[in-house]
Write an enzyme that holds these catalytic residues in place. Structure first.
Site, PDB file in Angstrom:
ATOM      1  N   THR A 161       0.864  -1.177   0.000  1.00 16.76           N
ATOM      2  CA  THR A 161       0.000   0.000   0.000  1.00 16.76           C
ATOM      3  C   THR A 161       0.896   1.221   0.000  1.00 16.76           C
ATOM      4  O   THR A 161       1.963   1.206   0.610  1.00 16.76           O
ATOM      5  CB  THR A 161      -0.912   0.031   1.243  1.00 16.76           C
ATOM      6  OG1 THR A 161      -1.342   1.379   1.499  1.00 16.76           O
ATOM      7  CG2 THR A 161      -0.199  -0.450   2.486  1.00 16.76           C
ATOM      8  N   CYS A 200      -1.744   5.026  -5.524  1.00 15.17           N
ATOM      9  CA  CYS A 200      -2.632   4.186  -4.724  1.00 15.17           C
ATOM     10  C   CYS A 200      -2.682   2.873  -5.468  1.00 15.17           C
ATOM     11  O   CYS A 200      -2.933   2.861  -6.683  1.00 15.17           O
ATOM     12  CB  CYS A 200      -4.021   4.812  -4.610  1.00 15.17           C
ATOM     13  SG  CYS A 200      -5.246   3.686  -3.908  1.00 15.17           S
TER      14      CYS A 200
END
Length: 230
Positions: free
Chosen positions: A83, A197
């Site tokens: 992430t 992202c």
């Protein structure tokens, strides 16, 4: 081959490509029936997202540091945090887990520098776009200038990420919106765009972007493969 430890589940939608890409990378390098030696700790994203909204970053750092220690005890030889946003607490993980930590911004910075670019657009959660833990690292270590969307665009992209992409919803309207934002940032001088992202790469295919794409999940997975075979 080294065993890599993955910290995933943030969201699980984007952890799946990490596992696939790392295994594909190992197969391409070694051939035959070779596959990656992987350990995965997938957290409950509900708890992480609540902490994000409340600004309880220390708590998320504790959760992920403990997960990293568990991977270390299980035999991992390096840590990949699947992430972008949670790299805000990378220091907390590195301070408690002694394994090599493969930072996603470093892998991305090397890819951008290798492409000869110094000015790129950045799309991600509002935390990644607005705070300094990601953009600042790219600037300080790689002299890369990040252009970010306008405030209303950042709010909309953040909404798309958390209310659609993290729930496995990928709509043409959101795809077109992100492509429109990328086009506007290209007009401002961006040479490429960071999908900062790990879910955005699942929404916007490269052919829908007017700029060269730096898909951080794919770049990070490539970095993991190189580490595993080093």
């Amino acid at each position: 081959m080294k065993t890599i430890g993955l910290l995933g589940g943030m969201s699980w939608e984007s952890t799946i490509p990490y596992y696939r890409l790392i295994n594909e990378g190992i197969k391409q390098r070694l051939g035959g029936l070779h596959s990656a030696q992987v350990l995965l700790h997938s957290v409950d994203f509900h708890e992480i997202e609540e902490c994000q909204r409340r600004g309880e970053w220390d708590k998320t750092g504790d959760i992920l540091a403990e997960a990293a220690l568990g991977l270390q005890r299980a035999g991992a030889e390096g840590i990949v945090l699947c992430t972008n946003t949670m790299h805000k607490v990378a220091d907390a993980i590195e301070s408690r887990c002694t394994l090599p930590f493969l930072h996603i911004a470093d892998a991305t910075g090397r890819a951008i520098t290798g492409a000869g670019m110094t000015r790129v657009a950045l799309l991600g959660t509002r935390y990644t776009m607005e705070q300094d833990f990601y953009r600042g690292r790219l600037t300080e270590q790689f002299s890369i200038n990040c252009l970010i969307p306008e405030a209303d665009e950042r709010a909309k992209i953040n909404q798309i990420i958390f209310e659609e992409l993290c729930l496995g919803q990928f709509t043409e309207a959101s795809r077109a919106y992100c492509a429109q934002v990328i086009a506007r940032l290209a007009e401002q001088g961006a040479q490429g765009v960071i999908f900062g992202c790990t879910e955005i790469g699942l929404l916007v295919p490269e052919e829908r972007s007017v700029l060269p794409v730096f898909d951080t999940a794919a770049i990070h997975a490539e970095d993991a493969v190189a580490f595993m075979l080093s």
